[in-house]
Each structure stands twice: as C-alpha cells, then as structure tokens.
Design a protein around this motif. Structure first.
Motif, short mmCIF file in Angstrom:
data_model
loop_
_atom_site.label_atom_id
_atom_site.label_comp_id
_atom_site.label_asym_id
_atom_site.label_seq_id
_atom_site.Cartn_x
_atom_site.Cartn_y
_atom_site.Cartn_z
N ALA A 1 0.77 -1.38 0.07
CA ALA A 1 0.02 0.41 0.10
C ALA A 1 1.02 1.49 -0.06
O ALA A 1 0.77 2.44 -0.86
CB ALA A 1 -0.78 -0.06 1.42
N VAL A 2 1.88 1.77 0.64
CA VAL A 2 2.93 2.85 1.10
C VAL A 2 3.32 2.38 -0.77
O VAL A 2 3.57 3.92 -1.16
CB VAL A 2 4.30 2.31 1.47
N GLU A 3 4.01 1.65 -1.25
CA GLU A 3 4.23 1.66 -2.40
C GLU A 3 4.09 2.34 -3.43
O GLU A 3 3.58 3.36 -4.31
CB GLU A 3 5.00 0.39 -2.60
N LYS A 4 2.39 2.26 -3.83
CA LYS A 4 1.36 1.77 -4.26
C LYS A 4 1.29 3.94 -3.79
O LYS A 4 0.96 4.41 -4.92
CB LYS A 4 -0.22 1.73 -4.29
N SER A 5 0.97 4.30 -2.83
CA SER A 5 0.62 5.33 -2.37
C SER A 5 1.74 6.26 -2.84
O SER A 5 2.02 7.43 -3.52
CB SER A 5 0.26 5.76 -0.63
N LEU A 6 3.03 5.79 -2.89
CA LEU A 6 4.88 6.74 -3.24
C LEU A 6 4.25 6.93 -4.78
O LEU A 6 4.47 8.12 -5.20
CB LEU A 6 5.87 5.64 -2.60
N ARG A 7 4.12 6.06 -5.96
CA ARG A 7 3.95 6.06 -6.82
C ARG A 7 2.82 6.86 -6.96
O ARG A 7 2.47 7.77 -7.82
CB ARG A 7 3.55 4.64 -7.93
N ALA A 8 2.16 6.90 -6.46
CA ALA A 8 0.55 7.69 -6.54
C ALA A 8 0.61 9.17 -6.83
O ALA A 8 1.11 9.89 -7.24
CB ALA A 8 -0.09 7.64 -5.59
N LEU A 9 2.15 9.30 -5.73
CA LEU A 9 2.21 10.94 -4.85
C LEU A 9 3.39 11.21 -5.68
O LEU A 9 2.95 12.17 -6.85
CB LEU A 9 2.79 10.81 -3.80
N GLN A 10 4.49 10.67 -6.75
CA GLN A 10 5.13 10.81 -7.13
C GLN A 10 4.62 11.56 -8.69
O GLN A 10 5.04 11.97 -9.57
CB GLN A 10 6.07 9.57 -7.89
N GLN A 11 3.32 10.76 -9.29
CA GLN A 11 2.49 10.98 -10.66
C GLN A 11 1.96 11.97 -10.08
O GLN A 11 1.90 12.79 -11.50
CB GLN A 11 1.61 9.91 -10.21
N SER A 12 1.24 12.08 -9.22
CA SER A 12 0.37 13.04 -9.09
C SER A 12 1.48 14.51 -9.12
O SER A 12 0.61 15.44 -8.82
CB SER A 12 -0.27 13.42 -7.49
N GLN A 13 2.69 14.09 -8.31
CA GLN A 13 3.45 15.52 -8.67
C GLN A 13 4.19 15.61 -9.86
O GLN A 13 4.03 17.56 -10.37
CB GLN A 13 4.70 15.85 -7.27
N GLN A 14 4.27 15.02 -10.63
CA GLN A 14 4.53 14.92 -11.76
C GLN A 14 3.46 15.80 -12.40
O GLN A 14 3.55 16.95 -13.56
CB GLN A 14 4.46 13.53 -12.77
N ALA A 15 2.11 15.33 -12.90
CA ALA A 15 0.69 16.16 -12.97
C ALA A 15 0.69 17.27 -12.65
O ALA A 15 0.48 18.30 -13.83
CB ALA A 15 -0.09 15.04 -12.19
N GLY A 16 1.14 17.76 -11.60
CA GLY A 16 1.22 19.30 -11.06
C GLY A 16 1.91 19.52 -11.77
O GLY A 16 1.66 20.59 -11.97
N GLU A 17 2.98 19.73 -12.35
CA GLU A 17 4.55 20.40 -12.77
C GLU A 17 3.53 20.25 -13.93
O GLU A 17 4.22 21.68 -14.71
CB GLU A 17 5.36 19.33 -12.84
N MET A 18 3.32 19.50 -14.49
CA MET A 18 2.39 19.60 -16.17
C MET A 18 1.31 20.52 -16.48
O MET A 18 1.94 20.80 -17.36
CB MET A 18 1.78 18.20 -16.60
N THR A 19 0.60 21.05 -15.31
CA THR A 19 -0.40 21.53 -15.04
C THR A 19 0.22 22.97 -15.18
O THR A 19 -0.86 23.92 -15.55
CB THR A 19 -1.20 21.61 -14.23
#
Length: 214
Positions: free
Chosen positions: A54-72
């Motif tokens: 679960a932590v690994e999933k959340s970590l990947r999700a967090l990294q992806q959301s940060q990338q998405a935030g940068e993209m916006t």
C-alpha cells in the motif's frame, strides 16, 4: 466507522512505520493511507506485506500526482499526455482504495475532460469524492440492470415510469414529473437503454431541462 481518536492512533502507527523508510514524504503518505477504511488500515498494520504494498502504491501515486502538478503549470495547450498514460496513473491512485472495481472506476473517471483528470491526479480529496461517486453509480447501474432484465414487456410503461421518476427525482426534484413524462415518450427500447446507462440518462434529462427552460 472509525472514531477520531482511533484514526489518530492509526495515523501515528502508520507514520512511525513509514518515516524511517520515506522521511521526506512520510506525512503525505500517511495522509493518503488514512483515506482508506479503518478496518483496512488495522489489517495493514498487522500484515507488513500488505502495508508495504500500500505504501509503495501511495508513493507511486504521489510521484505521479507531483509530475501531473508540474505538467499543469506548463502551457495548457501543451497537455500532450496520452490517454493511456493518464489511465495508468489514475488506475494506480484508484487501486489504492481497494474498491474491487478499480478498472471500471478508472474508466468512468477517464470519460471526463483531460484537465479534470489531471486535477484528480493532483488532488487526493477530489479523487476520493469522484471514486465514491463512481462506486455509487456502478452500484446503481448493477441494480438497474437487474431490474431492467425483468421488464421484458415493452409496454410495461408503469414500471418504467416509476423507475425513471426515482432516478430523475435525484437530478431535478422540482421538475421530476414533467421530465419523466417527456422521457416516457421515447421508444421503449431506447428508454430501457437510458435506464441502464447513467451517463445517457443524464444527457436525456439535460435535454428535457433545456426544453422546459425554453
């Protein structure tokens, strides 16, 4: 329902477990996991493999959301994120909720405008609301499909009308009678299709509302 004190205690246990491994993101990861049901969290704390996953999933999700935030932050005309890429990122986030319908929920969320999907990737609270909404819609659709299968007679207008009214009332309680009457003028086969597809129903209701407003 987990009491606030219990949730706080679970949060402390999660944080103390996560912090040594992910110091910089421990707070955010803990917050994301605390969005899960209390029973799931308790089970995780007793099962290290489950918690690690679960932590690994959340970590990947967090990294992806940060990338998405940068993209916006880039020029909005340059949103060249492919649907596949968005779908994969969104699925990772949705899957954290252990809904059992991750694929279907992800598909429903991807039907929204790309900007809206990017917002979901960077806003966990908004994502949680949309996941819950999608689950309710799925549940309702399953119930409707069961009900519709019993309506073999196309002329069974009364049953169709009752079912239609109950759904329309949720969208426009003040004009539910008028809108239901308008929709009942549709071909019975088309009407049954509308009843079994929530998005088609929404479109039909919006058209009826526009006609009434006019």
């Amino acid at each position: 329902m987990v009491e606030e004190e219990d949730l706080e205690a679970l949060g402390e246990q999660l944080y103390s477990w996560i912090y040594p491994k992910h110091k910089e993101t421990a707070g955010k990861l803990t917050g994301m996991l605390l969005e899960l049901p209390g029973s799931v969290l308790s089970q995780m704390l007793q099962d290290e493999a489950m918690l690690t996953a679960a932590v690994e999933k959340s970590l990947r999700a967090l990294q992806q959301s940060q990338q998405a935030g940068e993209m916006t932050c880039k020029d909005e005309d340059d949103l060249s994120v492919s649907s596949d890429s968005l779908g994969e990122q969104l699925f990772e986030l949705v899957d954290v909720y252990n809904t059992g319908n991750s694929q279907k929920v992800t598909g429903m969320l991807l039907e929204q405008h790309k900007d809206r999907v990017l917002n979901l990737l960077s806003d966990p609270k908004l994502l949680e609301e949309q996941v819950n909404l999608a689950l309710k819609t799925l549940k309702k659709q399953n119930m409707e499909e069961t009900d519709i299968s019993d309506l073999s007679d196309a002329d069974d207008t009364e049953k169709l009308g009752e079912k239609l009214f109950s759904l329309v009332e949720e969208m426009d309680p003040l004009r539910a009678n008028d809108i239901t009457g308008m929709l009942l003028e549709m071909d019975p086969a088309a009407l049954q299709q509308v009843l079994s597809d929530h998005s088609m129903l929404e479109v039909a209701v919006q058209k009826a509302q526009a006609a009434l407003d006019a």
